[in-house]
Write an enzyme that holds these catalytic residues in place. Structure first.
Site, PDB file in Angstrom:
ATOM      1  N   ILE A  13      24.925  27.835  20.318  1.00 34.31           N
ATOM      2  CA  ILE A  13      23.831  27.162  21.009  1.00 34.31           C
ATOM      3  C   ILE A  13      23.792  25.660  20.667  1.00 34.31           C
ATOM      4  CG2 ILE A  13      22.001  27.637  19.299  1.00 34.31           C
ATOM      5  CD1 ILE A  13      21.607  27.814  23.126  1.00 34.31           C
ATOM      6  N   SER A  35      26.647  22.737   8.251  1.00 28.43           N
ATOM      7  CA  SER A  35      27.154  24.061   8.593  1.00 28.43           C
ATOM      8  C   SER A  35      28.146  24.482   7.531  1.00 28.43           C
ATOM      9  CB  SER A  35      27.825  24.016   9.966  1.00 28.43           C
ATOM     10  OG  SER A  35      28.452  25.247  10.258  1.00 28.43           O
ATOM     11  N   ARG A  36      28.193  25.776   7.269  1.00 37.66           N
ATOM     12  CA  ARG A  36      29.180  26.243   6.291  1.00 37.66           C
ATOM     13  C   ARG A  36      30.580  26.205   6.892  1.00 37.66           C
ATOM     14  NH1 ARG A  36      26.906  31.763   4.048  1.00 37.66           N
ATOM     15  NH2 ARG A  36      25.978  31.650   6.109  1.00 37.66           N
ATOM     16  N   LYS A  89      14.825  29.015  19.617  1.00 38.96           N
ATOM     17  CA  LYS A  89      14.113  30.278  19.783  1.00 38.96           C
ATOM     18  C   LYS A  89      15.087  31.425  19.552  1.00 38.96           C
ATOM     19  CE  LYS A  89      15.102  32.684  22.739  1.00 38.96           C
ATOM     20  NZ  LYS A  89      16.344  33.430  23.153  1.00 38.96           N
ATOM     21  N   ASP A 167      16.310  39.202  22.121  1.00 38.41           N
ATOM     22  CA  ASP A 167      16.723  37.785  22.083  1.00 38.41           C
ATOM     23  C   ASP A 167      16.708  37.189  23.496  1.00 38.41           C
ATOM     24  OD1 ASP A 167      18.014  35.468  20.466  1.00 38.41           O
ATOM     25  OD2 ASP A 167      19.286  35.728  22.218  1.00 38.41           O
TER      26      ASP A 167
END
Lengths: 308, 308
Positions: A13, A35-36, A89, A167
């Site tokens: 996203i 971010s990993r 969201k 979702d």
């Protein structure tokens, strides 16, 4: 003023929507990615919020795009660092966590913007206007799509807090809670959960009006539709008005006649609104779609179905 | 001042607790009973709230003791009639309905008192005091009893909105949310639902702290314990304090030593408090135990077990 923004959680996203919309909006300047695994070209990259904070890079706000289950602690870290916050969201796995996040933002005097992307649409605004003051006695939500197309390889959707078919379903409910003139409540539901998952792949929901008046209100969510998407909301009122939102809420049909076909620019609108909220130092947090989902689980009869 | 009270819903809890406690409390005078089946000697009996209202009998307040699933519309009827309201626990099937009921009471300027009977206990108050300002890193709730003993022949407990084992379990959570110095959140759960029921007979829950700090927090609810009741809550803090509430919260053990064995007069305390709230014209509504239950369903993996 330009807001220096960091994006946390560089997944689908973030790449599909947040990064392009930030790039297009002159009010924001992307300064970091956290971010990993994922990396973003041309900006500073960090593996954790703690590392971003330790870098002393100047940051005004953060877009939190990680899965909901890990957001509360991360949101607190960001708010404690003095950064304003926009969140994807669904905001959190539970309403309890959303209320706690809202309270923490308030305590830290930071802006918290819990986004519901499906609400940003001219057809949705028009539907809300038409329903104002009406007595709704009919609702049918049909929200069906193919999980493998929309969430390829995403294991988190099947974990606790991953929402499963809620979702996408919560997108429909974010429209419903925006356009209806009065709140509706869950009366009962059937929740289909794959044998090897913690979250549902299908749901069939009956709602009721709060005043006990007769009404035919329902929703069906399904993640097993292999061909195309069915994203539709029909609303009927006692005085005979019939609205039909199609294509995810972008097309509005009133009493059989198409009155609006809106162009979708949901995330563009979200970032425009975020800039306004930041300027006004105002938060925007509406738990009602999450509350309805939560209430579905509360009143749902679970049925175990074939594994995924 | 004496408050003229009507009891709505003449079932087990009304007869076991509400009617005797109202009879004992000089601040209340029972003037009516409303029930489709039950009758109360010595007062006016009605089959519906509408019939009570139509009778023009003077009523100041109502104790609503029906099952939670039908309460919102009834509560609105009572509030619209100008009556203040006390409601049994759990207040409503969903948090959404509780918030709507609270909003309606506010709009009508009436007192709404959502009771949680297990909170009324000297040992519970003492536990709250001892935990103030502490960092809790251990919680174990064990709430086990025999459904056939405590809910003989009550079909509503297995219907949507009937709560199942969360009907007793929410008593434990009403204590937990009262005594803990900071909110906890659901991390995951297993929810055991009988094949022929809509609500659970067992639940195994893991909680987490909101700040992400390590903690061992859990609860187990079971309605299949045939011999005696196990109603226990253990709490541990980082600095080594260990509390153990036993017998439903009435016995408090601190670091192995029994410090208090309280006498239970929960409903007596509830009516004393209702009189104070009526005098002060103040509502008392805490959704947090219901919110935690709702969040358990949200994050729970359902498992279908043998029918009841």
């Amino acid at each position: 003023m330009t807001y220096r923004i960091a994006v946390v959680g560089i997944g689908k996203i973030a790449r599909d929507q947040h990064l392009p919309c930030i790039a297009k909006n002159k009010k924001f300047e992307l300064v970091a990615a956290v971010s990993r695994h994922g990396k973003v070209d041309g900006v500073a990259n960090f593996e954790s919020i703690a590392a971003l904070k330790a870098s002393k890079l100047k940051v005004d706000c953060v877009a939190l795009c990680t899965p909901p289950a890990v957001r509360l602690a991360m949101a607190r870290e960001c708010l404690d660092a003095g950064w304003h916050l926009l969140i994807e969201k669904p905001p959190t796995p539970t309403v309890g966590e959303l209320l706690a996040m809202e309270a923490h933002a308030k305590k830290k005097k930071r802006v918290l913007y819990a986004t519901w992307h499906s609400r940003y649409n001219a057809s949705v605004d028009e539907a809300k206007k038409l329903l104002k003051g009406k007595h709704v006695d009919f609702l049918r939500v049909t929200w069906k799509e193919d999980v493998d197309k929309w969430h390829p390889g995403q294991a988190w959707i099947w974990q606790p807090g991953g929402f499963g078919v809620f979702d996408p379903g919560i997108n429909a409910l974010s429209i419903v809670t925006k356009i209806l003139p009065e709140a509706i409540f869950v009366e009962g539901a059937t929740i289909e959960v794959p044998s090897n998952a913690a979250t549902p792949i299908g749901a069939d929901i009956r709602f009721k009006r709060g005043d006990g008046a007769e009404a035919d209100l329902s929703a069906v969510f399904d993640w097993r539709q292999k061909t195309g998407e069915t994203w539709e909301i029909e609303v009927g009122t006692r005085d005979g008005l019939r609205l039909h939102l199609k294509n995810g809420g972008s097309v509005l049909v009133v009493n059989g006649k198409t009155v609006r076909e809106a162009v979708l620019h949901e995330y563009e609108d979200i970032y425009a609104k975020f800039a306004r909220l930041l300027k006004a130092k105002k938060s925007d947090v509406d738990p009602s779609p999450l509350q309805l989902v939560s209430d579905c689980f509360m009143l749902g009869k679970p049925v175990v179905v074939a594994g995924v």
